[in-house]
Design a protein around this motif. Structure first.
Motif: not given
Length: 290
Positions: A222-238
């Motif tokens: 699955k692919v989702e094209e949307r902006p992501f925050t720095v906090e989301e990046a910290y909590e990402a699985d990969e």
């Protein structure tokens, strides 16, 4: 042996390749560039290279400096003369040498065309196997980041900051959201979904990004094209990055935060495997141009 450079119709030893001090690329960064990966002695991702190069030239009201077929033949000859089996080729076109330094685009100039090839391990390297750290840096660039302009001072400053902090790459941040890497596209993975910023004039339309976003859904990702925050990046699985001569590198740390378990994740590893397969198919002629 000294490497060979292409400059305005000639193949020259690197030490003999000279450009005028009055070239608009030197004075005003009035030009565009591309980097094309080379695998097994052949360029890959040719079609998206042509598209993006054309779009960058058009944005600066420039044309291809010669027929496309001749341009690519020049690139292939440069690869051959330098004996490059794996690495990349850099091509740059500026508006040329003008009689005076003016900010408007002078008409009727002969463009300056320069290219060089370089060796680099793309398919097998430590970064791809172990992952790399990145740090967040402020995005201070101009508003037309979709043009692959040779004006890269903002990226140079961001890369220097990242290196000084001990990171491989910088992730540029604007209004709390990650735009892209200094020299790469940026992605996170959450609950099996690949998330990356949508195209606009705020980011470069990455060629590897284009190919990845075609490969992923074709193989059940699955692919989702949307902006992501720095906090989301910290909590990402990969997290991972892509560029011409990295293809895909896993990201194992962002700033002081370990991503996932600190090792390349399964989605990233699958995408890199798929990309390598696609690249090898193109390099060996199994994947035909359309």
């Amino acid at each position: 042996m000294e490497s060979i450079v292409y400059l305005n119709g000639d193949f020259l030893p690197k030490s003999e390749a000279k450009i005028s001090a009055f070239d608009r690329g030197f004075l005003l960064a009035d030009g565009v560039y591309e980097v094309v990966p080379v695998i097994r002695g052949r360029m890959i991702d040719r079609l998206p290279f042509r598209e993006r190069f054309t779009n960058s030239l058009r944005a600066l009201k420039m044309e291809w400096p010669m027929p496309r077929e001749a341009f690519e033949e020049m690139m292939e000859e440069l690869i051959r003369r330098n004996g490059i089996e794996e690495g990349g080729i850099y091509v740059q076109v500026t508006r040329g040498v003008a009689p005076a330094r003016t900010f408007e685009f002078p008409k009727g100039l002969e463009p300056t065309v320069m290219a060089f090839a370089f060796a680099k391990e793309i398919l097998h390297n430590t970064h791809a196997e172990e992952g790399v750290p990145v740090v967040t840096v402020e995005d201070i660039r101009w508003k037309r980041r979709d043009i692959k302009s040779i004006a890269l001072l903002g990226q140079c400053m961001a890369k220097e900051e990242a290196v000084e902090k001990g990171a491989y790459e910088g992730w540029m941040v604007e209004d709390g959201f990650v735009t892209e890497g200094v020299a790469s596209s940026a992605y996170i993975v959450k609950d099996g979904t690949v998330i990356t910023r949508p195209l606009s004039n705020r980011i470069l339309p990455g060629i590897r990004r284009k190919v990845l976003l075609e490969l992923a859904p074709a193989h059940g990702l699955k692919v989702e094209e949307r902006p992501f925050t720095v906090e989301e990046a910290y909590e990402a699985d990969e997290a991972f990055l892509s560029s011409a001569t990295t293809l895909i590198y896993p990201i194992v740390r962002i700033d002081d935060r370990i991503i996932g378990d600190g090792r390349p994740g399964p989605v990233t590893k699958k995408l890199r495997e798929l990309y390598v397969q696609s690249a090898l198919a193109e390099a060996t002629g199994e994947l035909r141009e359309k």
